[in-house]
Scaffold this active site. Sequence first.
Site, PDB file in Angstrom:
ATOM      1  CD  GLU A 119      10.142  12.851 -15.011  1.00  0.00           C
ATOM      2  OE1 GLU A 119       8.949  13.631 -15.345  1.00  0.00           O
ATOM      3  OE2 GLU A 119      11.260  13.016 -14.822  1.00  0.00           O
ATOM      4  CE  LYS A 132      13.320  19.359 -10.420  1.00  0.00           C
ATOM      5  NZ  LYS A 132      12.175  19.755 -10.806  1.00  0.00           N
ATOM      6  CB  SER A 186      15.242  22.648 -14.293  1.00  0.00           C
ATOM      7  OG  SER A 186      14.650  23.826 -14.475  1.00  0.00           O
ATOM      8  CG  HIS A 218      -1.599  -1.323   1.318  1.00  0.00           C
ATOM      9  ND1 HIS A 218      -2.988  -1.352   0.818  1.00  0.00           N
ATOM     10  CD2 HIS A 218      -1.417  -2.322   2.107  1.00  0.00           C
ATOM     11  CE1 HIS A 218      -3.543  -2.574   1.267  1.00  0.00           C
ATOM     12  NE2 HIS A 218      -2.509  -3.175   2.035  1.00  0.00           N
TER      13      HIS A 218
END
Length: 462
Positions: free
Chosen positions: A287, A280, A274, A153
Amino acid sequence: MKKLWGGAFSESTADLVDRFGQTIHTDLNFWQEDIIGSVAHARMLGETGIITKEEAKIIYDGLEKIHDDGPEALRLDVEDIHTAIELRLYELVGDVAGKLHTARSRNDQVATAARLMLHNELLIVLDLIKSLQGELLVQGEKYKSAIMPGFTHQQHAQPITLGFHLMAHFWALQRHGHRAEQLFKLANYCPLGAAALAGTSFPIDRQMTSDELGFTAPIPNALDATSDRSFIMDALHVCALIMIDLSRISQELVLFSGREFGFIKLADSVTTGSSIMPQKRNPDMAELIRGRTGRVIANWVTLATVMKGLPLGYNRDTQEDKPPLFDSLGKVKDSLQLIQLQLESCEWQLDTMRDATKGDFSTATDLADYLASNGTPFREAHEMVGKVVIGCNERNITLEDLDEKSLNEICPEIPVEALSVLQPEDSVKRRESFGAPGPKAMDVQLAQAMKVFESRGFEEIV
Ligand code: ARG
């Protein structure tokens, strides 16, 4: 546009019709397989006396030259790869080129090339699966004692090890390899010689071309041979299943590399910055794999939708089988390599992972197991440990910080020896059931994994 047909037409097709029907750019993905199919066909025509041996030799020498020259020498202002190769053959050997298409149609030709191409592509996919498994196996061994939280979970559940976690992905890949091999076997039947839909009056030898091309046998029904695309749907399905699992690994890489987890540092070579936030380090590859999985799933749906309700006999609709197939295969091949690249170059933050188990009460099950193994019914033990958890929370201490005094206060029925099972390391060490992360069980698993890894192919699932 130059065509392989037109005798019965007095007007040429509209440009838009040509453009709408053209597949040459997609077809270049199987230019070699198309030539190989033609070589086998030409040889068979010569052997059976349908054309002379000399003619056959001229044709396959020409095909060999086309192969040597590569796709750059082919014209691209044509409908498809079959046309491009045949036109080039005319250029090289003259009119005898026109005999190659005896007792053959583009319908059996394209079905044959597609099966050969799938065969070759699957071999690449299988190699990439093995390669990624090899990396997982190395890290599975290396990190077999590195403690991390195990989740259910998405909540801390029980301590496990990083090696154990990574090996879960190893076995998923083993199943994919197995599936791909099965589909490979199922697809390995030869449509060549089925001609347009109903075979031919020429005395062809389908067994000969099937054998020469490495197929198991010729497909017994010519209509089926030219109509079936289920082997491509099988491939699209396996591609989707592989991508679904790679998307799950990707999701872990995204989560684990974030600040909240900090379990993994992905290398510069696989992350991006970024344009505005200098700090970043984005896990873009993970992704994108996660995102592109959507298209790979959709590719199966695309072809299933094309095939649904399609009457037997070649229909041009089936030309739509190849763009989804190449798209899915391309994404699977890239994604398998990218996952491997990310894992090879990452730095697991072992201390952070171990520390994440601190105070998470994830050894509560071990305490209950301990009591149950000493005779307390498990349900009762579960209750008692529930009390311990509440008691710890009230005292603002963690389970592994529990000492004799507090334990006695909270739950005097629990013997102090029970304190020995509360450290995450102890918890893992005690879980030695088959398939569990305990050290002995893990060594058994790693040995089993090594055995299937070293065996040829993916015949064994475990
Ligand atoms: N581009 C076609 C395909 O992929 C080749 C077969 C064409 N056959 C035909 N009768 N038009 O299906």
